[in-house]
Design a protein around this motif. Sequence first.
Motif: not given
Ligand SMILES: O=C(O)CCC(=O)C(=O)O
Length: 404
Positions: A192, A194, A202, A209, A280, A370, A379-380, A398-399
């Motif tokens: 994704h 953001d 992060n 990760k 991730v 995301r 979030r994400k 994704l957040h």
């Molecule tokens: O730590 C993760 O899983 C990545 C999170 C991420 O990219 C986000 O929250 O936009």
Amino acid sequence: MSLGKDGYSLPRTYRRVSRAKDKARPELRKFGWDTLGYAENFTLLPLKDTIARVDGKSLSVDDFRRDYERPRIPVILTGLTEDWPAKEKWDINRLTKKYRNQNFKCGEGDDGSSVRMKMKYYHDYLLNNNDDSPLYIFDSSFAERRKTKKLSEDYQVPKFFEDDLFHYADHRKRPPHRWFVMGPARSGTAIHIDPLGTSAWNTLLFGYKRWVLIPPNAPRDIVKPMAHEKGKHPDEGVTWFHTVYKRVRSPAWPKEYAPIECRQGPGETMFVPSGWWHVVINEGLTIAVTHNYCSVENLHLVWPKTVKGRPKLSKHWFKRLAEQRPEVLDIIKAASDAPLYNINDSSSDSSSSSSSSDDSSDESELEDDRGGRCGTGSRKRQTDEKSTGCPEKMHHSLHSNFMV
Ligand SMILES: O=C(O)CCC(=O)C(=O)O
Ligand SMILES: [Fe+2]
């Protein structure tokens, strides 16, 4: 502690987990959560760590802006957590003890509602699941809830990210911007961008990760799994690492979209510049915090997206910036005069096309792509980008709300 016949330690975990799963991923009810056997057979390609690492203690804010933020170059900043209470406190057993009966968001229903689970049940699940793509805590309201807000005192926003221009908007109106993130092996975030042109940091407190970042100009079609590869987990990190990753690593992958990859470890802070694709996967249990922000360096990207995706917020925010940060108005003016361009160039962001000025679209466009979650709290993790119109970062993953 001995495990019950359902594999969990606590008598109620099975029911709590089943309820959360049915709400978050009803489509898996028949198919099953561990049908693909990833707990046994999922492997990652060998690591190719190509990211720059810089000591965050000796780097000045000006140098960070000049060398990474302005040119939008991903980097890992080290040494920023040394004084954080989270370094000791964000240990799975300590967190479970302290927040035992607090609910954390670990998914999102089809209607955008949060799927929450008490920490004690999530902990039991975390230790005892074999799911292909496990539930992932991605909680954007921890700092606003009375019984979990102390988590926000366990870390400090690094100096590089302190000047978040969204601070000037009423905090109830601003998009979700911080997430407490915790999950087991194979949990993660689908590819994704953001939301709203924001950048992110992060910081990992525990575990490892794997990240792959792909430049903003890479087209959506090549960075996402193909239709026939999506299977039952179309919007999960595991699926990407199983499919697209091989192509990214092959000699045929276009040089202009060369990825940056790494294995992030405890104490490392990833900087994800505006517009970069990223994906991730957690190698084992991870505990992290992530924020999305708008600074003087990415305001020219964030502004047009906010006007389009969150028109009401943009008006309010403009007033506040005019009063309190008048010097940034030139950036806004230049960004407004420029033709509205997509920061991803060729990867057009379908989500931002659904704009209307009513509240709901306002809400939902926060995110770009995301892959994560939409809605207001997560979030994400979006299920499918912004196309769902959800603004959060993306993920349940994704957040949810705030990411592209
Ligand atoms: O730590 C993760 O899983 C990545 C999170 C991420 O990219 C986000 O929250 O936009
Ligand atoms: Fe992200």
